[in-house]
Design a protein around this motif. Structure first.
Motif, short mmCIF file in Angstrom:
data_model
loop_
_atom_site.label_atom_id
_atom_site.label_comp_id
_atom_site.label_asym_id
_atom_site.label_seq_id
_atom_site.Cartn_x
_atom_site.Cartn_y
_atom_site.Cartn_z
N GLY A 154 11.25 -1.36 -1.80
CA GLY A 154 10.26 -0.44 -1.23
C GLY A 154 8.86 -1.05 -1.27
O GLY A 154 8.12 -0.98 -0.28
N ARG A 155 8.51 -1.65 -2.39
CA ARG A 155 7.17 -2.25 -2.52
C ARG A 155 7.05 -3.49 -1.64
O ARG A 155 5.97 -3.80 -1.15
CB ARG A 155 6.87 -2.58 -3.97
CG ARG A 155 6.61 -1.34 -4.79
CD ARG A 155 5.94 -1.65 -6.12
NE ARG A 155 5.88 -0.43 -6.89
CZ ARG A 155 6.81 -0.06 -7.75
NH1 ARG A 155 7.86 -0.83 -7.96
NH2 ARG A 155 6.69 1.07 -8.41
N LEU A 181 14.43 2.63 2.95
CA LEU A 181 13.57 3.42 2.06
C LEU A 181 14.26 4.73 1.69
O LEU A 181 15.10 5.24 2.43
CB LEU A 181 12.23 3.73 2.75
CG LEU A 181 11.30 2.57 3.05
CD1 LEU A 181 9.94 3.09 3.48
CD2 LEU A 181 11.14 1.67 1.82
N ARG A 182 13.88 5.26 0.52
CA ARG A 182 14.42 6.55 0.10
C ARG A 182 13.64 7.67 0.81
O ARG A 182 12.56 7.45 1.33
CB ARG A 182 14.29 6.69 -1.41
CG ARG A 182 15.24 5.77 -2.16
CD ARG A 182 14.84 5.65 -3.61
NE ARG A 182 13.65 4.81 -3.76
CZ ARG A 182 13.03 4.61 -4.92
NH1 ARG A 182 13.44 5.20 -6.00
NH2 ARG A 182 11.97 3.82 -4.97
N ARG A 184 11.86 10.18 -0.12
CA ARG A 184 10.50 10.46 -0.54
C ARG A 184 9.54 9.40 0.03
O ARG A 184 8.44 9.68 0.45
CB ARG A 184 10.44 10.45 -2.07
CG ARG A 184 9.26 11.19 -2.65
CD ARG A 184 9.39 11.25 -4.17
NE ARG A 184 9.37 9.93 -4.76
CZ ARG A 184 8.23 9.24 -4.98
NH1 ARG A 184 7.07 9.77 -4.68
NH2 ARG A 184 8.29 8.04 -5.52
N GLU A 185 10.04 8.15 0.06
CA GLU A 185 9.22 7.06 0.58
C GLU A 185 9.01 7.22 2.09
O GLU A 185 7.96 6.89 2.61
CB GLU A 185 9.89 5.72 0.27
CG GLU A 185 9.91 5.39 -1.20
CD GLU A 185 10.76 4.18 -1.53
OE1 GLU A 185 10.35 3.41 -2.41
OE2 GLU A 185 11.83 4.00 -0.91
N GLN A 188 6.22 9.57 2.65
CA GLN A 188 4.93 8.92 2.44
C GLN A 188 4.56 8.03 3.61
O GLN A 188 3.41 7.98 4.04
CB GLN A 188 4.97 8.09 1.14
CG GLN A 188 4.92 8.97 -0.09
CD GLN A 188 5.37 8.23 -1.34
OE1 GLN A 188 6.03 7.19 -1.24
NE2 GLN A 188 5.04 8.76 -2.49
N LEU A 189 5.58 7.35 4.16
CA LEU A 189 5.36 6.49 5.32
C LEU A 189 4.88 7.32 6.50
O LEU A 189 3.95 6.94 7.22
CB LEU A 189 6.66 5.76 5.67
CG LEU A 189 6.60 4.77 6.82
CD1 LEU A 189 5.69 3.61 6.48
CD2 LEU A 189 8.00 4.25 7.14
N ARG A 191 3.22 10.14 6.47
CA ARG A 191 1.81 10.50 6.29
C ARG A 191 0.90 9.30 6.54
O ARG A 191 -0.15 9.39 7.15
CB ARG A 191 1.58 11.03 4.87
CG ARG A 191 1.79 12.53 4.74
CD ARG A 191 1.27 13.03 3.41
NE ARG A 191 2.09 12.48 2.32
CZ ARG A 191 1.58 12.02 1.18
NH1 ARG A 191 0.28 12.00 1.00
NH2 ARG A 191 2.39 11.55 0.24
N THR B 311 -1.76 6.15 -0.63
CA THR B 311 -1.05 6.79 0.46
C THR B 311 0.46 6.61 0.28
O THR B 311 1.24 7.44 0.71
CB THR B 311 -1.48 6.21 1.80
OG1 THR B 311 -2.73 5.57 1.61
CG2 THR B 311 -1.64 7.29 2.82
N MET B 312 0.84 5.47 -0.30
CA MET B 312 2.27 5.26 -0.53
C MET B 312 2.43 4.77 -1.95
O MET B 312 2.29 3.59 -2.23
CB MET B 312 2.81 4.20 0.42
CG MET B 312 3.42 4.77 1.65
SD MET B 312 4.30 3.49 2.53
CE MET B 312 5.96 3.75 1.91
N GLU B 313 2.68 5.67 -2.85
CA GLU B 313 2.79 5.26 -4.24
C GLU B 313 4.25 5.26 -4.65
O GLU B 313 5.02 6.12 -4.27
CB GLU B 313 2.00 6.22 -5.12
CG GLU B 313 1.63 5.60 -6.43
CD GLU B 313 0.92 6.57 -7.32
OE1 GLU B 313 0.16 6.13 -8.18
OE2 GLU B 313 1.12 7.78 -7.17
N HIS B 314 4.59 4.25 -5.42
CA HIS B 314 5.98 4.16 -5.85
C HIS B 314 6.05 4.31 -7.35
O HIS B 314 5.20 3.84 -8.07
CB HIS B 314 6.56 2.79 -5.48
CG HIS B 314 6.65 2.60 -4.02
ND1 HIS B 314 7.78 2.90 -3.33
CD2 HIS B 314 5.75 2.18 -3.12
CE1 HIS B 314 7.57 2.65 -2.05
NE2 HIS B 314 6.35 2.21 -1.91
#
Lengths: 255, 317
Positions: A154-155, A181-182, A184-185, A188-189, A191, B311-314
């Motif tokens: 993800g990172r 990506l999961r 939740r990710e 976030q993407l 947004r 904005t994208m925190e893991h």
């Protein structure tokens, strides 16, 4: 509204395979324009033509009134077009910070290595500050000294995006940013993309298979199959289009 | 007790000789690593540029009376110029094709030196006259040591500058992903040509430095065996890092001297030993010994909590 970016009757061949067949699309400034289609439809080939990794045999790609086909690959980002990669092309032996510094290349003058020490160091400090701002905005600042290859998937995807964003593009090409990506990710993407387009005015072309994301963020959707455009329109109109249903679910589902 | 015969045998002059050889190897290996470790280009013409440095410096001095301080840079520039021309062709190739083409060039240069005997002495080799620095004849290991150290120090300074330069970072980016590098605005062709040219220049300097303490050169000293030796140094120590390359030069460079202590009938195993070391390192430690030493320093840093609006925190998985 006139298009910021136009692809006109693009034709691309790999040996005997016609990868793109008179493909055309117009992208309005500030919009999120999704490019969807089954695997092998030619989506990444479109991006690779824009990046000038491939040279089409026909058609033109025009950005801001200028044909890209006359430009070498490294000039594309200087014109304001950045991209990410489907399989995450990270600089995996370099640190997270160095990855983003590479993304800043187009803003660093080429003669920098020949400047006297003090000016070079000042320029480098400035670049590091800018890179750290980008990393901070994407929540990666704490990993800046980590080797990119050691990040979780993800990172790594966020870092690929950070490298692209560091060049402060006007047009951003995203090749399957949500893949792997999961949930939740993906939220976030979602947004983040809306934020980039609405707050920062970055025009985005989004190649994506995750329909939930496409339907939620895209202003317009172009559907590609077997190298040509099946249909184009707002997401809700494209979703029900018979050719789209057929391309994604097969003939039986449509019948 | 056990050490005393050893100490009697290893006289200071001999230690200085080893030191000079190691410093020359270090310059040779640092130059090759610009291509291998920094840019990821598997190009093996290096040994040819080394030869151009040796023969160029020696012949300019002996046949044309050009002093070392002018002849060595001229030879290195000649190596760089040929490296530049080779690069124009080589940037079209990659991987094994690049390795083969550049290696073929190295072999043809070796053939040229062997065949052009009116200039190079051909298969008889070339006896190198001791060059003079500021009117002082060098030629011995003791006198060559300080000039060698100065040459190596300048090259190290240049390499440090390269690693911190935009060009150095561009080369590392090309090594990791040519596509990401190009899409980020790096001129891949130009950067690769620069790497080939810089690398050839370093090999030329390393070759020129040999004339400071070496008294004889033979075309056989410029073959695949010498290339394998330099490669082993880079790979064992850790490519893409100055410290790693120096570590490898230190470890592998003293190996022939240690093997000299072994019974004579063991010497035939020397080349096998290098091959084996190279293979085992590539298989089990692809980033060299340096990666073991630094493993704890460059893994993922645990996140600290920080304020802001990510904005994208893991979260850690």
């Amino acid at each position: 509204m006139t298009a910021l970016f136009s692809i006109r009757d693009l034709g691309m061949r790999f040996g005997g395979l016609l990868a793109l067949d008179r493909f055309a699309m117009d992208v309005a400034p500030g919009s999120i324009h999704a490019l969807i289609g089954p695997n092998g439809a030619g989506k990444s080939t479109v991006f690779n033509c824009v990046s000038r990794f491939c040279t089409p045999f026909a058609g033109d790609i025009v950005f801001d009134g200028r044909s890209l086909l006359a430009e070498p690959p490294h000039r594309i980002v200087r014109l304001g077009i950045a991209r990410t990669f489907q399989n995450v092309e990270l600089l995996d032996r370099m640190t997270v910070l160095e990855n983003v510094l590479v993304g800043l290349t187009s803003h660093v003058p080429r003669y920098i290595d020949f400047l006297p020490g003090a000016r070079r160091i000042a320029a480098e400090r400035h670049a590091v500050r800018q890179a750290e701002e980008t990393l901070d905005a994407l929540g990666l600042l704490d990993w800046r000294h980590a080797t990119a290859g050691t990040l979780d998937f993800g990172r790594q995807k966020v870092l690929d995006l950070a490298r692209a964003l560091a060049s402060r593009p006007r047009l951003l090409l995203l090749d399957e940013p949500a893949a792997g990506l999961r949930n939740r990710e993906i939220h976030q993407l979602d947004r983040l993309l809306v934020d980039l387009a609405r707050q920062r005015g970055i025009t985005i072309i989004l190649v994506e298979h995750v329909m939930q994301l496409v339907m939620s963020v895209a202003d317009r959707v172009t559907v590609l199959n077997f190298g040509h455009r099946i249909t184009e329109g707002p997401p809700e109109a494209v979703r029900g289009h018979p050719a789209v249903v057929e391309a994604y679910l097969g003939r039986d589902a449509h019948a | 007790m056990l050490l005393s015969p050893l100490l009697a045998w290893v006289v200071p002059e001999y230690l200085l000789y080893i030191g000079n050889v190691l410093m020359m190897d270090a310059m040779l290996a640092l130059g090759l690593d610009v291509l291998l470790g920094w840019s990821g280009q598997f190009a093996f013409a290096h040994i040819a540029f080394f030869g151009i440095g040796i023969y160029g410096t020696a012949l300019l001095d002996m046949r044309a009376g050009v002093p070392f301080l002018l002849g060595m840079p001229l030879s290195a520039l000649l190596a760089a110029a040929i490296g530049f021309v080779i690069a124009l062709a080589a940037i079209r190739l990659r991987d094994v094709y690049l390795a083969l083409a550049t290696f073929a060039f190295a072999l043809s240069m070796q053939w040229l030196i062997r065949t052009w005997d009116s200039l190079t002495g051909g298969p008889d080799g070339l006896r190198i006259a001791a060059p003079a620095l500021f009117g002082i004849v060098v030629g011995t290991d003791r006198r060559a040591f300080v000039p060698m150290a100065m040459l190596l120090a300048s090259m190290l300074a240049a390499m440090l500058h390269l690693t911190r330069s935009v060009l150095g970072r561009s080369l590392a980016a090309i090594r990791d992903s040519e596509h990401a590098a190009a899409a980020s605005g790096i001129d891949v062709r130009r950067s690769k040509i620069a790497a080939f040219t810089i690398s050839a220049f370093c090999a030329g300097v390393a070759g020129g430095s040999y004339t400071l303490f070496g008294s004889f050169i033979h075309p056989d000293d410029l073959g695949i065996w010498q290339l394998v030796q330099v490669l082993t140094m880079i790979v064992v120590g850790g490519s893409g890092s100055i410290g790693g390359v120096l570590l490898g030069v230190g470890l592998i460079g003293v190996l022939p001297e240690l093997l000299r202590l072994a019974p004579a009938q063991w010497l035939v195993w020397q080349e096998l030993a290098y091959g084996l070391i190279l293979m085992l390192t590539v298989m089990f430690l692809p980033l060299g010994l340096r990666s073991v030493l630094r493993r704890n320093l460059r893994t993922t840093v645990p996140p600290r909590t920080r304020r802001g609006t990510p904005t994208m925190e893991h979260t850690a998985p």
